[in-house]
Design an enzyme around this catalytic site. Structure first.
Site, mmCIF file in Angstrom:
data_model
loop_
_atom_site.group_PDB
_atom_site.id
_atom_site.type_symbol
_atom_site.label_atom_id
_atom_site.label_comp_id
_atom_site.label_asym_id
_atom_site.label_seq_id
_atom_site.Cartn_x
_atom_site.Cartn_y
_atom_site.Cartn_z
ATOM 1 N N HIS A 143 0.840 -1.204 0.000
ATOM 2 C CA HIS A 143 0.000 0.000 0.000
ATOM 3 C C HIS A 143 0.875 1.254 0.000
ATOM 4 O O HIS A 143 0.641 2.189 -0.782
ATOM 5 C CB HIS A 143 -0.903 -0.032 1.233
ATOM 6 N N GLU A 144 1.876 1.286 0.868
ATOM 7 C CA GLU A 144 2.730 2.475 0.972
ATOM 8 C C GLU A 144 3.597 2.655 -0.270
ATOM 9 O O GLU A 144 3.782 3.780 -0.754
ATOM 10 C CB GLU A 144 3.599 2.388 2.235
ATOM 11 N N HIS A 147 1.577 4.194 -2.941
ATOM 12 C CA HIS A 147 1.474 5.651 -2.801
ATOM 13 C C HIS A 147 2.657 6.334 -3.486
ATOM 14 O O HIS A 147 2.498 7.369 -4.144
ATOM 15 C CB HIS A 147 1.464 6.044 -1.318
ATOM 16 N N GLU A 225 -6.483 6.542 -1.269
ATOM 17 C CA GLU A 225 -6.405 5.381 -0.374
ATOM 18 C C GLU A 225 -6.998 4.148 -1.045
ATOM 19 O O GLU A 225 -6.431 3.052 -0.970
ATOM 20 C CB GLU A 225 -7.125 5.673 0.944
#
Length: 297
Positions: A143-144, A147, A225
């Site tokens: 997820h990070e 980003h 997100e």
């Protein structure tokens, strides 16, 4: 389904960014009309202010953000599992290896920062490393890293900068109206119906634009997100690992250390665990909704 969600989230983000620039133009036109009877001049000034805000915030040092959150950089020897997962996810995402940081806090959480992949960093709390198994940790780090790959930090920074510029212009325009606006209005021949309509429109724009800007900023953050969740599954090919990680984050306690509002938006899960009416102004979508979207993949 996965790639459809990713494409849809990107489209929504660009639509919201267009809405942001429209709001900036609106507040600029309103302020320009009140200050100098030139809506176009106000729009130009508003865009210059927004650009200055954005450039200043984009080039904020990664080290400053990490220092604000009490994060310390770690080596492969100090945190081998975390380091190797970040390395693996970066390799799959085809971005340079981000620097790895750890935040000493029992609450599980993580965030990424950096305006581009070349100066990016990923931080995880000690609580996250203790609570998550490898598959769940891969989901969080994926997820990070997503980003970073998707330039979400830059997009979010631009959104924050534009919201700040709109709020500042609105505040200054309001003060000018009360302290000097009467003289300006008397100097103009605005007794016509059109002049009165323009005045009312400008006042409404000045009052409502900051709230609208905040709501658009939050909507952009929520879409990014969703996009990062879907992109993490693209990297790991393991939606269940991401789902279990989100569920554990949802059931965790708030972070013990103080986290300012700007930094809170960076984390994968709300570090403050807001409730009640505060949720209306939260930068993250509800975890239950995020899990539901992942289950539909």
């Amino acid at each position: 389904m996965l790639f459809e969600q990713i494409a849809a989230n990107k489209r929504r983000t660009w639509f919201l960014l267009v809405a942001f620039f429209a709001l900036l133009a609106l507040i600029g036109a309103a302020a320009g009309y009140l200050w100098m009877n030139s809506p176009l001049g106000g729009v130009i000034i508003a865009f210059i202010i927004g650009l200055i805000y954005a450039i200043t915030m984009i080039f904020q040092s990664t080290e400053v953000v990490m220092s604000m959150n009490g994060a310390r950089q770690v080596s492969e020897q100090e945190a081998p599992e975390l380091y190797h997962i970040v390395q693996d996810m970066a390799m799959v995402a085809q971005i340079p290896m981000p620097r790895v940081y750890i935040v000493e806090d029992d609450s599980p959480n993580a965030f990424a920062t950096g305006s581009n992949p070349e100066n990016a960093a990923v931080a995880a709390t000690t609580g996250l490393l203790r609570l998550m198994n490898r598959e769940e940790l891969e989901g969080v780090i994926g997820h990070e890293v997503s980003h970073i790959r998707n330039y979400d930090i830059r997009i979010s920074t631009i959104a924050v900068a534009l919201a700040s510029a709109i709020t500042m212009i609105s505040s200054v325009a309001g003060r000018m109206m009360w302290y000097g606006g009467g003289r300006r209005r008397n100097d103009r021949d605005d007794d016509s119906g059109l002049g009165l309509l323009m005045l009312v429109f400008s006042l409404i724009a000045i009052i409502l634009a900051p709230l609208a800007a905040t709501l658009v900023q939050l909507a952009i953050s929520r879409q990014r997100e969703f996009l990062a969740d879907a992109s993490s599954v693209e990297l790991t090919r393991n939606p269940q690992g991401m789902i279990r990680a989100l569920q554990k984050l949802d059931n965790s306690e708030p972070m013990h250390r103080h986290v300012d509002d700007a930094s809170a938006a960076l984390y994968i899960s709300d570090p403050k665990k807001k409730g009640g009416l505060q949720k209306l102004f939260y930068t993250h979508p509800p975890i239950s909704e995020r899990v539901e979207r992942l289950r539909k993949m």
